[in-house]
Structure formats: structure tokens, C-alpha cells
Design an enzyme around this catalytic site. Structure first.
Site, PDB file in Angstrom:
ATOM      1  N   CYS A 173       0.843  -1.209   0.000  1.00 48.54           N
ATOM      2  CA  CYS A 173       0.000   0.000   0.000  1.00 48.54           C
ATOM      3  C   CYS A 173       0.873   1.252   0.000  1.00 48.54           C
ATOM      4  O   CYS A 173       1.729   1.414   0.861  1.00 48.54           O
ATOM      5  CB  CYS A 173      -0.924  -0.013   1.212  1.00 48.54           C
ATOM      6  SG  CYS A 173      -1.967   1.461   1.330  1.00 48.54           S
ATOM      7  N   TRP A 174       0.627   2.138  -0.946  1.00 52.62           N
ATOM      8  CA  TRP A 174       1.433   3.362  -1.120  1.00 52.62           C
ATOM      9  C   TRP A 174       0.901   4.506  -0.246  1.00 52.62           C
ATOM     10  O   TRP A 174       1.443   5.585  -0.269  1.00 52.62           O
ATOM     11  CB  TRP A 174       1.396   3.780  -2.603  1.00 52.62           C
ATOM     12  CG  TRP A 174       2.538   4.614  -3.076  1.00 52.62           C
ATOM     13  CD1 TRP A 174       3.851   4.482  -2.760  1.00 52.62           C
ATOM     14  CD2 TRP A 174       2.466   5.730  -3.996  1.00 52.62           C
ATOM     15  NE1 TRP A 174       4.613   5.418  -3.430  1.00 52.62           N
ATOM     16  CE2 TRP A 174       3.782   6.198  -4.200  1.00 52.62           C
ATOM     17  CE3 TRP A 174       1.414   6.358  -4.686  1.00 52.62           C
ATOM     18  CZ2 TRP A 174       4.073   7.272  -5.045  1.00 52.62           C
ATOM     19  CZ3 TRP A 174       1.715   7.417  -5.520  1.00 52.62           C
ATOM     20  CH2 TRP A 174       3.022   7.874  -5.693  1.00 52.62           C
TER      21      TRP A 174
END
Lengths: 656, 147
Positions: free
Chosen positions: B47-48
Site C-alpha cells: 500500500c502506497w
């Protein structure tokens, strides 16, 4: 290990969808959206079909998915020739000046379109104050196209309110595609959530593009696109080196975590020549959150020092000149890293950026209201494009106006659009420049009909978001030109069944073997893609100059790395996928591994340290202009899995 | 981290063929559990923290807990994305709150025109081998070549 085969005994055969199109755009980021816009203008009146495919949703795909707080390439009052000098300087003297100049003469038009489409752009007010995009409109400030004055954070950068930047550019691209779809009478020409795994070559001429194959991550469907011309519009390469984060923070890559080197791998496997794949970018950013430093340095005039308060770019300049001579003057991004790393190795860290001093200094001449505005501008820089950094500040009770923040050089990245220049070797514009830089169609790779732009296009960094869009447009127009000259639809060498067996092999492997052990994560017959990624990262980090060696490598270290890399390549076919999501990860890592190997092979070939601060060849620590002021290019043979790396001439087109 | 879904608030985007968060996540992370009819982040390590799922969720059921391998607990950044502005509430670990509001667009979503700004003309295809993009054709605007 025994070779894996897919007879579709354990995974159902997918539905196969075959699409024929004239132009195929692979990737709907800034470059692909530019291609869609421009191609529609030229292709639609000719009745040519334009099709776009993206592994995500266009609204929020690509490197601009989160948003941006600045447009880093806007030429405006400046001169394209000066832009070439700036890019050449930052990329250590070797760049395709024809491509960079060509980009600089078109890029502003894309920025003007963004503003027409609704992107808020900061403007200068009557007292030279900064107005955000809404305030500027309220004050009736003209658009950039009509002479409005942007707020520059640097000579080439302008400030924007860019939270919805990609939503806006994506909306325009979708309208262009819709315009083309209606005119050509097709049912669908935008395929979201379809991941392209490889480019297909023409059966009758393997040096020519024929299409691409991929799969839906939502439905059990494989897509085969047949086309006359294709754009490789994917992103750079991220997470092919071990990162500084140890667990879930690995998602907080500086560049988008979904950029898996697909352009480079698919381009190489299709037979295209790569260029400067040794180049990497190691951004020195706010530690852990990787928040941007550009606005802090350029707009807010913050300074960075070591723990003794010394400016490392001053204290180490003389020492650095011994190895890097003139490249230390007019200091570029990698050289800044180099000086910082000297202090970090000497224990003179932490390196800090003095946001507190910068804001207090600016505040001295400001009213309370103006100060509040300034603080909001500082936070917007993160909240527009690197929200995690705001989270890291808040979690550590660090208010930037009160305390400085630590800077850290990150793990390495490969890209062609930002301050790096890895990518594919393409034809230039042709109206200027030498004969060996032009083969008929602007931005065409050495595979006929296969074009690229943005991160895919090498030797021409510093395009950023606007430049990637503009470059996509250049490619889009050239693709139409190519289509007119090459009207025959190519043929595939592979059958649909052969392709399906290849694409879904990892799911067959899962179905066949996962029941053998009580924990499917640990199974002697396969490796899950997440673990394969870790394996690649460890080899790259330890042998190819990652953070654990302070970016140091050498001939002997690389050779040791190749030993392990070869077995990674052998194990690629043993990756498994439990579902379509994991199948996506398998193929992303397939791409990552090919791209990573190109990176290592190029570093091995170039016997000098061209980019100190990004990586070092310990056995050739200096810059060697006499032997290495040239492009290093390579080709990959997908059958023998071997690389050929060689030199190509650098031509200086713009005088010093 | 990773985005997380508040169980009580998520309604699985009832009645639609896919959830909003699944539609928007650039990295194919959000997934709908067909039994509970609630979404979840299936691969938090990828997840960025781009917040696109947070911004799009019609129930405001998604938030982000900052990466636990380096960020202390207790802080949050909560967006409220409107039609032309976004409001942020940043809560520090020690309870300090900061609020910001920024413009996001000047043309309403769905109202954008690809012929705005540049006059819509038919290109002259016989000039395709000449330099210049559509805009230069449409406006007759000149461009530069190196000296």
C-alpha cells in the site's frame, strides 16, 4: 527442477477476448493519456481505431495517482536550449539532446491544456504574493496561455493545487477515447484492470510489433490485442532493491509501488534496444515518509546540514573535485547525494533539513494571516503528493515550523521521466540532430511500430508529469503517421492457446501443488511472487549497490550477483498464483527481474562511476570522460536469456 | 499503512457491481469479502498510502494507519474531498489538530471539454510528417528549432 507445464488441468481455461485496433496504448498514466488525446485528433478523421489498456483505473493510475503539488517542467519565459543544458548537467553530461529539446518545445502546450481542463495553477498576485488556483481565478488573473504569471519554485517548476491532477488529465483522455470509439463504431476501446504481460512480434517480421497479451484481474478473461502500432506507456521500476523500510512500510516507496519495470522488460523481450539502464535515481527525501524536498529547498529556501551545522556540499567540494572534476561545479542531484553520503559514513548525521529556520525566516516579514497561508502551503506540498509524510510528522509530533526533519537517501529506482534516464532507445524528431538519432518516426523504439514515452523513453530525463504527457502526444502523432505508412495488420506467431497456457501457468502450478503441504506458503514445488520479490531485492541490494553497501559495487561483486540472479531467472517459471491478484504480482515480478538484470548488466559494462551518489563502481571510482562519455545500450535475447551491451555515440547538439 | 476499513461503516457499496475502493485502488489491493460484504486491504505491504480509497469511499469507512514499522501510533490524516476543494484534518499523536483546505479543480467533474482553450479544427493529414502537435496546426503557433 522439472519444467512447469500448463495443460489447464487445475485452472479453468479463461475466456479469450481478441481485439483488433490500429493504435494500442499500453498504460494510462500521463504519457498514455497524452497519446490518447493527440492520437484522437489525427487518427479519428482517418477512421483509425485507438485503444487503451491499463492495469488500474485511469482516474488514478500511474505516477500521478496520488496527485502532485508542482509541475516540474514548464518552460514559459525560458529557452528550450537552456533546458537542454540543465538536463545535461543534472544527468552528468550524457543525454539525448534532440529528445530533450524536442520535449521542451511542446511541453507548455500540455500544461496549458491541463489548465483549460480545470487544473488549478498558482499565480502571482498584484503584490507578487502567491495565489492558489481558486484565488487566482477570483482575482481574474489570466490563464498561463493568456500570459498569467505562474508561481515558480525553480527556473523550470511551477506550483499547482494538484490533488486531482490525474483525475482531470484522465477525464480528458477518456473523452478523447470516447470520441474515437463513437467515430470508429467499436463497442469498447478502454480496458481497465487488464494487465499486459508481453508485447507480441509479427510472424512475418520479428523486428515489428504485432500486438500484446494480458489478462483481466477482475474476470477470468485473457485479452489479445492485435495492432499496427503500440505505445509502451508503463512506469519505471520500483522495489527491485531492498528498501529501507522493514515491513509494511515497504509500500511507502518514493516512486509508485505499482511501477514494476514493465516498459523495460516488455520492450527488451520484444527485441528493443535499451539505453543507460545503469542510471538510477536515489532521491534524498524526508526520512521514511519520502516527502518531497523540492518546494522546501526552492520555494521556502530551506537549508540542509550535517549534525555539526556544516553544508556538506561546501565542505566536500574540493575533495569531490579530485575524482569528479568539473561535474562538482554547477552541482547536480547525484553529486549532492555524494557529499551527503560522505558525512553519513563519517557518522556526522543525522542530516537535517531546517524547515523551522526557513519558515521562521520567511515569517519575519509576514502578518499572522500570511504566515498561516505559508504554513498551509508547506503542508499542501505533502498532502497533495506524499500524504504519508504528513502522517509521519503527525505521528512523531513534529511540526515543521518548530523542528527540523531528517533527510535520507532512499533505495534505488529506475525511471525515465523524473531525474533519471533509464529506458528505451528511440528515434528523435528528425528536423535537427544527427542521422544516427533518427529512424523515421519520433519516439519509435528499434522495434518497428513500437513507441514509448514518459518513463519508458530513455536518455531524456526531467520530463516529469507535463513532459510525459507532451511526449505521449508526440508519440501519438507519430504512431498515426506510422499507421498510414504501414497499413497492413500484422500476424501473430503464437496461437491463443499457447499464450493462455503461458499467462495462466502460475495458477495451474498453484492448483496442482498447493495441497501438498499444510501451509501453502511453504512448498518445495513453487515460490510465491511476494517471496520472489524479496529474493530479488536481497541480491540487488547486496551485490548491485543498494543501501546496505552505501550504493557500492564492483566487477567482482556483480559477478557474484549474476550467479544468484541466474537462478532467480530459472525459478521465474516456478512462481505460483492462488488468484488473479497474485497472478498480477507474478507477472509484475517477471518484469521486475528482467529490468533488474538490465540494470546490473549495464553497471557491469560501464567501467567508471558516472553517477556518484547514486552508485559507485569501487574498482573504477572516477568519472572517465575519455572512454565513457557515450551511451551504453543493450539488447536482450528472450530465447537464450542473454544480454548484449555496447556503446553508442553521444552527440552534443547544444553548445555549453 | 495501509488503509484499513472500519467494519461498522462499510456496507460493501451495496447494490453496485464492485465497491468504490476496488474500482479506484491503483494497485489492486482492496477486496470485497463476499461473506461479510465488507471490503479489506488484501496486501498492506504493497500500500502506497495514496488515500484514493479513503477519498472515494461513500461511507467514509476507510482511513489510514501510518506504516507501523516506523510511525508511532495515535496520529491521523483525514481528507474530505468535495467537488472543488479538499479539506484535511491532521491529528498529531499529542492531540494537536491542524486543518487545511485546498482547491482541487476549477472545472466541475464531468464538465471538462477537450476542445476548451484550443479551437477545434480538422487536422491536415498531409502535414503529419511536419513538426508540431495538433495545437500548432489548430492555432498556427510557431515553434523553435535549435540555433
Amino acid at each position: 527442477m522439472e519444467a512447469k507445464v500448463n495443460n489447464f488441468e487445475y485452472v479453468e481455461k479463461p475466456e479469450i477476448v481478441e481485439i483488433e485496433t490500429d493504435l494500442l496504448i499500453i498504460g494510462g498514466g500521463m504519457a498514455g493519456c497524452g497519446t490518447a488525446y493527440e492520437a484522437d485528433k489525427w487518427a479519428t478523421p482517418q477512421g483509425m481505431k485507438v485503444t487503451m489498456v491499463d492495469k488500474a483505473a485511469i482516474d488514478r493510475s500511474g505516477a500521478v495517482a496520488m496527485g502532485l503539488s508542482a509541475i516540474n517542467t514548464y518552460v514559459g519565459e525560458n529557452n528550450p536550449a537552456d533546458f537542454v543544458k540543465y538536463v545535461r548537467q543534472d544527468l552528468m553530461g550524457i543525454t539525448r539532446e534532440d529528445l530533450v529539446y524536442d520535449l521542451a518545445r511542446w511541453v507548455d502546450d500540455s500544461v496549458h491544456l491541463f489548465e483549460d481542463w480545470g487544473l488549478p495553477i498558482w499565480k502571482k498576485g498584484d503584490d507578487n504574493e502567491s495565489l492558489d488556483g481558486h484565488a487566482a481565478n477570483k482575482a481574474d488573473k489570466p490563464s498561463l496561455r493568456d500570459g498569467g504569471k505562474p508561481v515558480r519554485s525553480g527556473k523550470w517548476q511551477i506550483m499547482i493545487n494538484g490533488e486531482s491532477y490525474k483525475v482531470i488529465v484522465g477525464e480528458a483522455a477518456k473523452l478523447s477515447l470516447e470520441n474515437n470509439r463513437k467515430a470508429t463504431g467499436v463497442d469498447q476501446n478502454l480496458f481497465e484492470r487488464v494487465f499486459i504481460i508481453k508485447v507480441l512480434n509479427d510472424k512475418n517480421d520479428p523486428t515489428k510489433v504485432a500486438g500484446a497479451v494480458g489478462f483481466s484481474v477482475r474476470e477470468h478473461k485473457m485479452y489479445i490485442f492485435k495492432c499496427k502500432t503500440a505505445l509502451l506507456g508503463g512506469g519505471g521500476c520500483v522495489n527491485f532493491f531492498r528498501g529501507r523500510a522493514t515491513a509494511e512500510g515497504q509500500g511507502r516507496a518514493w516512486f509508485p509501488v505499482w511501477n514494476s519495470g514493465s516498459n523495460y522488460a516488455m520492450g527488451a523481450e520484444a527485441g528493443a534496444e535499451l539505453v543507460l539502464m545503469e542510471n538510477r535515481f536515489v532521491p534524498a527525501r524526508f526520512k521514511d515518509g519520502y516527502g518531497p524536498v523540492g518546494a522546501w529547498f526552492l520555494l521556502f529556501k530551506a537549508k540542509a546540514t550535517n549534525s555539526l551545522g556544516e553544508d556538506y556540499c561546501v565542505t566536500h567540494a574540493d575533495e569531490a573535485r579530485k575524482l569528479y572534476g568539473k561535474y562538482v561545479d554547477n552541482i547536480g542531484t547525484c553529486m549532492r547525494n555524494h557529499m551527503m553520503i560522505i558525512d553519513m559514513k563519517a557518522g556526522k548525521g543525522p542530516i537535517k533539513i531546517h524547515t523551522d529556520v526557513a519558515l521562521q525566516t520567511l515569517g519575519e516579514t509576514m502578518s499572522k494571516k500570511e504566515m498561516k497561508h505559508l504554513e498551509a502551503e508547506a503542508w499542501e506540498d505533502f498532502l497533495d503528493m506524499s500524504i504519508s509524510q504528513a502522517g509521519v510528522w503527525a505521528a512523531n509530533n513534529m511540526a515543521p515550523e518548530k523542528v527540523p526533519s531528517e533527510l535520507m537517501p532512499s533505495e534505488p529506482y529506475m525511471l525515465g521521466s523524473h531525474a533519471g534516464c533509464a529506458g528505451l532507445w528511440v528515434s528523435g524528431p528528425g528536423d535537427f540532430g544527427p542521422a544516427d538519432y533518427f529512424w523515421g518516426y519520433n519516439r519509435m523504439t528499434t522495434v518497428k511500430g513500437m513507441f514509448t514515452a514518459g518513463d519508458g523513453c530513455g536518455a531524456s530525463g526531467h520530463k516529469f508529469s507535463s513532459g510525459s504527457h507532451a511526449e505521449g502526444r508526440v508519440a501519438g502523432k507519430s504512431m498515426v503517421d506510422y499507421c498510414i505508412d504501414n497499413p497492413t495488420m500484422p500476424e501473430f506467431a503464437e496461437t491463443a492457446d499457447e499464450l493462455a497456457a503461458e499467462v495462466y501457468l502460475p495458477m495451474e502450478t498453484w492448483g496442482k501443488f498447493s495441497g501438498y503441504t499444510t501451509d501453502p506458503n511453504i512448498n518445495p514445488e513453487y515460490i510465491r511472487p511476494a517471496m520472489m520479490q524479496q529474493r530479488l531485492q536481497k541480491v540487488m541490494d547486496e551485490y548491485v549497490g543498494g543501501v546496505s553497501t552505501y550504493y557500492m559495487t564492483s566487477k567482482t561483486m556483480l559477478e557474484e550477483g549474476f550467479f544468484y540472479m541466474n537462478m532467480i531467472k530459472e525459478d521465474v517459471e516456478h512462481m505460483c498464483a492462488e488468484d488473479l491478484h497474485e497472478l498480477l504480482r507474478v507477472w509484475e515480478n517477471h518484469h521486475r527481474i528482467v529490468a533488474a538484470e538490465a540494470h546490473a548488466q549495464h553497471i557491469y559494462f560501464r567501467e567508471e562511476t558516472r553517477y556518484p551518489g547514486y552508485y559507485y563502481r569501487g574498482d573504477f571510482l572516477a568519472i572517465d570522460d575519455e572512454n565513457w562519455k557515450c551511451f551504453t545500450n543493450s539488447t536482450y535475447d528472450k530465447n537464450t536469456k542473454e544480454w548484449k551491451v555496447f556503446k553508442r555515440d553521444y552527440h552534443q547538439l547544444i553548445p555549453e | 499503512m495501509p488503509s484499513f476499513v472500519i467494519a461498522e461503516k462499510c456496507d460493501g457499496c451495496k447494490g453496485q457491481d464492485k465497491t468504490a475502493c476496488m474500482y479506484i485502488c491503483p494497485h489492486d489491493l482492496m477486496k470485497l469479502d463476499m461473506e461479510s460484504m465488507k471490503a479489506w486491504n488484501q496486501e498492506p505491504v504493497q500500500c502506497w498510502e495514496c488515500y484514493n480509497c479513503v477519498k472515494i469511499c461513500p461511507q467514509q469507512a476507510i482511513e489510514v494507519r501510518c506504516y507501523a514499522d516506523f510511525a508511532p501510533l495515535g496520529a491521523s490524516c483525514i481528507p474530505m474531498r468535495g467537488t472543488d476543494t479538499i479539506m484535511w484534518t491532521v491529528k498529531f499523536r499529542d492531540g494537536m489538530i491542524k486543518r487545511f483546505k485546498f482547491p482541487i479543480r476549477t472545472v466541475e467533474e464531468g464538465q471538462l471539454s477537450i476542445t476548451a482553450g484550443v479551437q477545434d479544427v480538422q487536422v491536415d493529414i498531409s502535414k503529419i510528417k511536419e513538426q508540431g502537435l495538433y495545437t500548432q496546426q489548430a492555432t498556427g503557433e510557431t515553434f523553435q528549432v535549435p540555433a
